[in-house]
Motif scaffolding. Structure first.
Motif, PDB file in Angstrom:
ATOM      1  N   GLY A   1     -13.204  -3.903  -3.024  1.00 18.04           N
ATOM      2  CA  GLY A   1     -12.143  -3.255  -2.258  1.00 18.04           C
ATOM      3  C   GLY A   1     -10.895  -4.114  -2.128  1.00 18.04           C
ATOM      4  O   GLY A   1     -10.936  -5.334  -2.241  1.00 18.04           O
ATOM      5  N   THR A   2      -9.797  -3.442  -1.854  1.00 24.44           N
ATOM      6  CA  THR A   2      -8.502  -4.122  -1.745  1.00 24.44           C
ATOM      7  C   THR A   2      -8.355  -4.903  -0.450  1.00 24.44           C
ATOM      8  O   THR A   2      -7.398  -5.650  -0.292  1.00 24.44           O
ATOM      9  CB  THR A   2      -7.346  -3.100  -1.863  1.00 24.44           C
TER      10      THR A   2
ATOM     11  N   LEU B   1      -6.152   1.976   1.433  1.00 29.24           N
ATOM     12  CA  LEU B   1      -4.751   1.757   1.828  1.00 29.24           C
ATOM     13  C   LEU B   1      -4.166   3.092   2.263  1.00 29.24           C
ATOM     14  O   LEU B   1      -3.263   3.619   1.642  1.00 29.24           O
ATOM     15  CB  LEU B   1      -3.963   1.174   0.653  1.00 29.24           C
ATOM     16  N   ALA B   2      -4.693   3.642   3.321  1.00 29.36           N
ATOM     17  CA  ALA B   2      -4.433   5.030   3.717  1.00 29.36           C
ATOM     18  C   ALA B   2      -2.974   5.338   4.038  1.00 29.36           C
ATOM     19  O   ALA B   2      -2.581   6.499   3.994  1.00 29.36           O
ATOM     20  CB  ALA B   2      -5.311   5.391   4.916  1.00 29.36           C
TER      21      ALA B   2
ATOM     22  N   CYS C   1     -13.550   6.040  -8.836  1.00 33.37           N
ATOM     23  CA  CYS C   1     -12.158   5.938  -9.279  1.00 33.37           C
ATOM     24  C   CYS C   1     -11.425   4.872  -8.474  1.00 33.37           C
ATOM     25  O   CYS C   1     -11.322   4.967  -7.249  1.00 33.37           O
ATOM     26  CB  CYS C   1     -11.470   7.293  -9.109  1.00 33.37           C
ATOM     27  N   ALA C   2     -10.900   3.865  -9.148  1.00 34.29           N
ATOM     28  CA  ALA C   2     -10.173   2.785  -8.483  1.00 34.29           C
ATOM     29  C   ALA C   2      -8.966   3.323  -7.718  1.00 34.29           C
ATOM     30  O   ALA C   2      -8.580   2.766  -6.685  1.00 34.29           O
ATOM     31  CB  ALA C   2      -9.722   1.746  -9.507  1.00 34.29           C
ATOM     32  N   PHE C   3      -8.404   4.428  -8.189  1.00 37.24           N
ATOM     33  CA  PHE C   3      -7.206   4.973  -7.556  1.00 37.24           C
ATOM     34  C   PHE C   3      -7.551   5.736  -6.284  1.00 37.24           C
ATOM     35  O   PHE C   3      -6.843   5.633  -5.278  1.00 37.24           O
ATOM     36  CB  PHE C   3      -6.443   5.843  -8.558  1.00 37.24           C
ATOM     37  N   VAL C   4      -8.630   6.474  -6.316  1.00 35.77           N
ATOM     38  CA  VAL C   4      -9.088   7.143  -5.096  1.00 35.77           C
ATOM     39  C   VAL C   4      -9.539   6.080  -4.095  1.00 35.77           C
ATOM     40  O   VAL C   4      -9.206   6.159  -2.904  1.00 35.77           O
ATOM     41  CB  VAL C   4     -10.226   8.142  -5.396  1.00 35.77           C
ATOM     42  N   ASN C   5     -10.255   5.079  -4.571  1.00 38.19           N
ATOM     43  CA  ASN C   5     -10.699   3.997  -3.690  1.00 38.19           C
ATOM     44  C   ASN C   5      -9.498   3.331  -3.017  1.00 38.19           C
ATOM     45  O   ASN C   5      -9.510   3.092  -1.799  1.00 38.19           O
ATOM     46  CB  ASN C   5     -11.512   2.958  -4.463  1.00 38.19           C
TER      47      ASN C   5
ATOM     48  N   HIS D   1       2.466   2.819   1.813  1.00 38.88           N
ATOM     49  CA  HIS D   1       2.044   1.606   1.108  1.00 38.88           C
ATOM     50  C   HIS D   1       2.525   1.690  -0.338  1.00 38.88           C
ATOM     51  O   HIS D   1       2.465   2.758  -0.959  1.00 38.88           O
ATOM     52  CB  HIS D   1       0.516   1.450   1.160  1.00 38.88           C
ATOM     53  N   PRO D   2       3.005   0.593  -0.898  1.00 38.63           N
ATOM     54  CA  PRO D   2       3.516   0.611  -2.285  1.00 38.63           C
ATOM     55  C   PRO D   2       2.498   1.126  -3.310  1.00 38.63           C
ATOM     56  O   PRO D   2       2.884   1.686  -4.332  1.00 38.63           O
ATOM     57  CB  PRO D   2       3.864  -0.846  -2.565  1.00 38.63           C
ATOM     58  N   ALA D   3       1.218   0.957  -3.041  1.00 36.44           N
ATOM     59  CA  ALA D   3       0.197   1.416  -3.987  1.00 36.44           C
ATOM     60  C   ALA D   3       0.143   2.932  -4.080  1.00 36.44           C
ATOM     61  O   ALA D   3      -0.274   3.477  -5.102  1.00 36.44           O
ATOM     62  CB  ALA D   3      -1.168   0.872  -3.594  1.00 36.44           C
TER      63      ALA D   3
END
Length: 190
Positions: A25-26, A112-113, A103-107, A117-119
C-alpha cells in the motif's frame, strides 16, 4: 571486457517502490521505503522531492507495465474479436501470479481517497487510456457503437480484476471473457 550498464538509480527506485506500494500500500513510510530499496534519503529526495512525486512516478510505471501485460496475449494476426477476448487471457495469466493483489490504480484510489490528491489524476488518465485502447480494438470488430461496447468490455475487465483479487480465483477472467464474447456478438453490426 563487457560491462553491463549500471541501472539508472531513479528507475530502480521507481521499480522497487512500485513493487512495495503494490504489495503493502501507498501508506508505506518513506523510511521503510529507503531501508527496503537500499538508497540514501538524500538520493530518494533528489529524484522525488515528495512522496506524492514518487507515488505518481510509480503509477505511471505500473500503467506502462499493465498495458504491456494486456498486449502480451494479443497476436496481430488474430481476428479482431479474438484480440479483444485475448485481453482476458492476459488477465487470467496475471491473476494466477503469486504477487497478484488487484488493480494498483483502484488500490491507490482507495488508499488515497482525497480526489484532490495528485494520484487521482494519474488514475483517471490510466482508466481513460485503457478504455481508449480497448475502443480501438473494439472498433476493428465492426460493432455498432464501439465506444459503448468498449465501456462494457472495460467494466468486465474491472469486475474480473476485483473478483479475482477477492476470491483468489483466476477463472474470474474466464467468466468475464465469456461475457465479453456475448457483448461483442450482441453488438455485431449487421
Amino acid at each position: 571486457m563487457n560491462r553491463r550498464p549500471r541501472p539508472n538509480k531513479r528507475d530502480m527506485i521507481v521499480e522497487e517502490a512500485s513493487r512495495l506500494f503494490y504489495q503493502r500500500g501507498t501508506g508505506l513510510g518513506v523510511d521503510t521505503l529507503i531501508d527496503e530499496i537500499g538508497v540514501a534519503k538524500m538520493t530518494l529526495y533528489k529524484h522525488f522531492p515528495t512522496k506524492d512525486d514518487l507515488i505518481l512516478a510509480c503509477l505511471r510505471f505500473v500503467d506502462a507495465r499493465y498495458r504491456d501485460r494486456l498486449r502480451s496475449g494479443l497476436a496481430d494476426d488474430d481476428p479482431a474479436t479474438e484480440r479483444v477476448l485475448g485481453i482476458f487471457d492476459s488477465l487470467r495469466d496475471w491473476f494466477a501470479t503469486p504477487s497478484f493483489r488487484g488493480c494498483a490504480f483502484v488500490n491507490a484510489t482507495v488508499e488515497l481517497a482525497d480526489p484532490q490528491h495528485p494520484a487521482h489524476q494519474a488514475v483517471l488518465e490510466h482508466k481513460t487510456s485503457t478504455r481508449e485502447w480497448v475502443a480501438e480494438l473494439v472498433t476493428e470488430c465492426g460493432v455498432a457503437d464501439p465506444q459503448f461496447v468498449a465501456r462494457q468490455i472495460v467494466q468486465l475487465m474491472e469486475g474480473a480484476i476485483t473478483t479475482a483479487m477477492l476470491e483468489q480465483d483466476p477463472t474470474a477472467a474466464d467468466v468475464a471473457r465469456a461475457s465479453a464474447a456475448q457483448v461483442l456478438a450482441a453488438n455485431a453490426a449487421g
